[in-house]
Design a protein around this motif. Structure first.
Motif, PDB file in Angstrom:
ATOM      1  N   GLU A 159       7.370   3.753  -3.288  1.00  0.00           N
ATOM      2  CA  GLU A 159       6.560   4.520  -2.101  1.00  0.00           C
ATOM      3  C   GLU A 159       5.477   4.272  -2.423  1.00  0.00           C
ATOM      4  O   GLU A 159       4.686   3.884  -1.027  1.00  0.00           O
ATOM      5  N   GLY A 160       4.296   4.058  -3.027  1.00  0.00           N
ATOM      6  CA  GLY A 160       3.296   3.388  -3.457  1.00  0.00           C
ATOM      7  C   GLY A 160       3.193   2.239  -2.761  1.00  0.00           C
ATOM      8  O   GLY A 160       1.808   2.369  -1.917  1.00  0.00           O
ATOM      9  N   ALA A 161       4.135   1.379  -2.169  1.00  0.00           N
ATOM     10  CA  ALA A 161       3.137   0.059  -1.870  1.00  0.00           C
ATOM     11  C   ALA A 161       3.490   1.259   0.081  1.00  0.00           C
ATOM     12  O   ALA A 161       2.828  -0.508   0.938  1.00  0.00           O
ATOM     13  N   ARG A 162       4.136   2.101   0.236  1.00  0.00           N
ATOM     14  CA  ARG A 162       3.297   2.380   1.684  1.00  0.00           C
ATOM     15  C   ARG A 162       2.119   2.245   2.086  1.00  0.00           C
ATOM     16  O   ARG A 162       1.462   2.199   3.589  1.00  0.00           O
ATOM     17  N   GLY A 163       0.846   2.191   1.091  1.00  0.00           N
ATOM     18  CA  GLY A 163      -1.034   1.917   1.365  1.00  0.00           C
ATOM     19  C   GLY A 163      -0.866   0.577   1.090  1.00  0.00           C
ATOM     20  O   GLY A 163      -2.148   0.852   1.374  1.00  0.00           O
ATOM     21  N   ALA A 223       2.080 -14.216  -3.376  1.00  0.00           N
ATOM     22  CA  ALA A 223       2.023 -13.102  -2.156  1.00  0.00           C
ATOM     23  C   ALA A 223       1.313 -12.437  -2.733  1.00  0.00           C
ATOM     24  O   ALA A 223       0.916 -12.013  -3.651  1.00  0.00           O
ATOM     25  N   THR A 224      -0.027 -11.786  -2.276  1.00  0.00           N
ATOM     26  CA  THR A 224      -0.891 -11.520  -2.356  1.00  0.00           C
ATOM     27  C   THR A 224      -0.983  -9.999  -1.463  1.00  0.00           C
ATOM     28  O   THR A 224      -1.075 -10.182  -0.546  1.00  0.00           O
ATOM     29  N   PHE A 225      -1.300  -8.627  -2.710  1.00  0.00           N
ATOM     30  CA  PHE A 225      -1.515  -7.645  -1.371  1.00  0.00           C
ATOM     31  C   PHE A 225      -2.478  -6.375  -1.463  1.00  0.00           C
ATOM     32  O   PHE A 225      -2.770  -6.847  -2.742  1.00  0.00           O
ATOM     33  N   ARG A 226      -2.748  -5.962  -0.498  1.00  0.00           N
ATOM     34  CA  ARG A 226      -3.980  -5.360  -0.122  1.00  0.00           C
ATOM     35  C   ARG A 226      -4.663  -4.584   0.288  1.00  0.00           C
ATOM     36  O   ARG A 226      -3.391  -4.058   0.928  1.00  0.00           O
ATOM     37  N   ARG A 227      -5.380  -3.498  -0.395  1.00  0.00           N
ATOM     38  CA  ARG A 227      -5.224  -2.195  -0.080  1.00  0.00           C
ATOM     39  C   ARG A 227      -6.842  -1.442  -0.214  1.00  0.00           C
ATOM     40  O   ARG A 227      -7.476  -1.910  -1.533  1.00  0.00           O
ATOM     41  N   GLU A 228      -6.473  -0.763   0.818  1.00  0.00           N
ATOM     42  CA  GLU A 228      -8.062   0.567   0.251  1.00  0.00           C
ATOM     43  C   GLU A 228      -8.551   0.961  -1.554  1.00  0.00           C
ATOM     44  O   GLU A 228      -9.633   0.819  -2.021  1.00  0.00           O
ATOM     45  N   GLN A 229      -7.413   1.698  -1.389  1.00  0.00           N
ATOM     46  CA  GLN A 229      -7.634   2.640  -2.395  1.00  0.00           C
ATOM     47  C   GLN A 229      -6.628   2.232  -3.152  1.00  0.00           C
ATOM     48  O   GLN A 229      -5.070   2.427  -2.593  1.00  0.00           O
ATOM     49  N   LEU A 230      -6.367   1.972  -4.076  1.00  0.00           N
ATOM     50  CA  LEU A 230      -5.171   2.386  -5.522  1.00  0.00           C
ATOM     51  C   LEU A 230      -3.879   3.541  -5.289  1.00  0.00           C
ATOM     52  O   LEU A 230      -4.642   4.406  -4.730  1.00  0.00           O
ATOM     53  N   ASP A 231      -3.216   3.360  -5.824  1.00  0.00           N
ATOM     54  CA  ASP A 231      -2.337   4.631  -5.585  1.00  0.00           C
ATOM     55  C   ASP A 231      -2.115   5.491  -6.376  1.00  0.00           C
ATOM     56  O   ASP A 231      -3.212   5.410  -7.202  1.00  0.00           O
ATOM     57  N   ASP A 232      -1.516   6.754  -6.878  1.00  0.00           N
ATOM     58  CA  ASP A 232      -1.852   7.468  -7.442  1.00  0.00           C
ATOM     59  C   ASP A 232      -1.432   7.197  -8.607  1.00  0.00           C
ATOM     60  O   ASP A 232      -2.475   7.976 -10.110  1.00  0.00           O
ATOM     61  N   ASP A 233      -1.231   6.131  -9.191  1.00  0.00           N
ATOM     62  CA  ASP A 233      -0.900   5.410 -10.563  1.00  0.00           C
ATOM     63  C   ASP A 233      -1.831   4.392 -10.786  1.00  0.00           C
ATOM     64  O   ASP A 233      -1.664   3.812 -12.010  1.00  0.00           O
ATOM     65  N   ASN A 234      -2.908   3.956  -9.321  1.00  0.00           N
ATOM     66  CA  ASN A 234      -4.536   3.441  -9.801  1.00  0.00           C
ATOM     67  C   ASN A 234      -3.907   1.821  -9.974  1.00  0.00           C
ATOM     68  O   ASN A 234      -4.057   0.504 -11.079  1.00  0.00           O
ATOM     69  N   ILE A 235      -3.171   1.523  -8.722  1.00  0.00           N
ATOM     70  CA  ILE A 235      -2.385   0.734  -8.332  1.00  0.00           C
ATOM     71  C   ILE A 235      -1.587  -0.228  -7.547  1.00  0.00           C
ATOM     72  O   ILE A 235      -2.330   1.244  -6.683  1.00  0.00           O
ATOM     73  N   VAL A 236      -2.798  -1.327  -7.093  1.00  0.00           N
ATOM     74  CA  VAL A 236      -1.691  -1.856  -5.408  1.00  0.00           C
ATOM     75  C   VAL A 236      -0.629  -1.826  -5.590  1.00  0.00           C
ATOM     76  O   VAL A 236      -0.018  -1.467  -3.857  1.00  0.00           O
ATOM     77  N   VAL A 237      -0.047  -1.883  -6.358  1.00  0.00           N
ATOM     78  CA  VAL A 237       2.034  -2.752  -6.354  1.00  0.00           C
ATOM     79  C   VAL A 237       2.516  -3.002  -7.253  1.00  0.00           C
ATOM     80  O   VAL A 237       1.243  -3.315  -8.652  1.00  0.00           O
ATOM     81  N   ASP A 238       3.374  -2.017  -7.798  1.00  0.00           N
ATOM     82  CA  ASP A 238       4.175  -2.914  -8.724  1.00  0.00           C
ATOM     83  C   ASP A 238       4.538  -3.764  -8.899  1.00  0.00           C
ATOM     84  O   ASP A 238       5.360  -4.127  -7.943  1.00  0.00           O
ATOM     85  N   ILE A 239       4.234  -4.574  -9.639  1.00  0.00           N
ATOM     86  CA  ILE A 239       4.376  -5.755  -9.819  1.00  0.00           C
ATOM     87  C   ILE A 239       5.494  -6.348 -10.106  1.00  0.00           C
ATOM     88  O   ILE A 239       6.094  -7.524  -9.677  1.00  0.00           O
ATOM     89  N   GLY A 240       6.207  -5.543 -10.964  1.00  0.00           N
ATOM     90  CA  GLY A 240       7.962  -5.634 -11.079  1.00  0.00           C
ATOM     91  C   GLY A 240       8.275  -5.890  -9.887  1.00  0.00           C
ATOM     92  O   GLY A 240       9.177  -6.659  -9.937  1.00  0.00           O
ATOM     93  N   LEU A 241       7.761  -5.110  -8.617  1.00  0.00           N
ATOM     94  CA  LEU A 241       8.600  -4.739  -7.481  1.00  0.00           C
ATOM     95  C   LEU A 241       8.181  -5.897  -6.890  1.00  0.00           C
ATOM     96  O   LEU A 241       9.063  -6.652  -6.257  1.00  0.00           O
ATOM     97  N   ALA A 242       7.049  -6.166  -6.553  1.00  0.00           N
ATOM     98  CA  ALA A 242       6.617  -7.389  -6.174  1.00  0.00           C
ATOM     99  C   ALA A 242       7.066  -8.849  -6.162  1.00  0.00           C
ATOM    100  O   ALA A 242       7.243  -9.567  -5.575  1.00  0.00           O
ATOM    101  N   THR A 243       7.094  -9.322  -7.480  1.00  0.00           N
ATOM    102  CA  THR A 243       7.975 -10.346  -8.275  1.00  0.00           C
ATOM    103  C   THR A 243       8.700 -10.867  -8.034  1.00  0.00           C
ATOM    104  O   THR A 243      10.071 -11.230  -6.631  1.00  0.00           O
ATOM    105  N   GLN A 244       9.824  -9.315  -7.747  1.00  0.00           N
ATOM    106  CA  GLN A 244      10.986  -9.056  -7.365  1.00  0.00           C
ATOM    107  C   GLN A 244      11.404  -9.287  -6.884  1.00  0.00           C
ATOM    108  O   GLN A 244      12.446 -10.443  -5.442  1.00  0.00           O
TER     109      GLN A 244
END
Length: 132
Positions: free
Chosen positions: A106-110, A36-57
């Motif tokens: 919440e950051g994943a909403r981007g 599963a690949t998650f894409r976004r134009e800009q990194l979130d406030d933590d400079n990540i695309v998505v929390d890898i742990g939550l994405a894996t879970q």
């Protein structure tokens, strides 16, 4: 575009209808690596695309709904050829629902787009990509 990919796997049984499927018309098993690949134009406030742990879970939760199942017996798939391409879409849509409900934070909403690739083997795979 930034991207992060997480991986899991599923083991299913199913059969197909239609001459194009040859011997796969009979009940058979399949094991897929699932990316599963998650894409976004800009990194979130933590400079990540998505929390890898939550994405894996969450990917694990989605594939667990299919794992070790005979898809021919699942009401959601009655009368459907559960091809690799079709299953990639099912997993992507279920992950998208979880993103929109906030399960990946919440950051994943981007996240702008999501793609899911099912690897049938080292020489064949299928993907589905969708916008969020």
């Amino acid at each position: 575009m930034f991207s992060v990919t997480v991986r899991d796997h599923i083991m299913i049984a199913h059969s197909f209808r239609g001459e194009v499927f040859g011997p796969a018309q009979r009940l058979h098993g399949a094991t897929f690596l699932v990316d599963a690949t998650f894409r976004r134009e800009q990194l979130d406030d933590d400079n990540i695309v998505v929390d890898i742990g939550l994405a894996t879970q969450e990917l694990g939760a989605v594939v667990s709904e299919l794992n070790y199942r005979n898809l021919d017996n699942e009401p959601d798939f009655a009368g459907v050829n559960t091809s690799t391409e079709f299953l990639a879409k099912v997993i992507a849509d279920r992950l998208a629902e979880r993103i929109l409900k906030g399960a990946l934070g919440e950051g994943a909403r981007g996240i702008a787009a999501l793609s899911v690739t099912l690897h049938e083997s080292h020489v064949a795979w299928a993907s589905y990509e969708r916008a969020l």
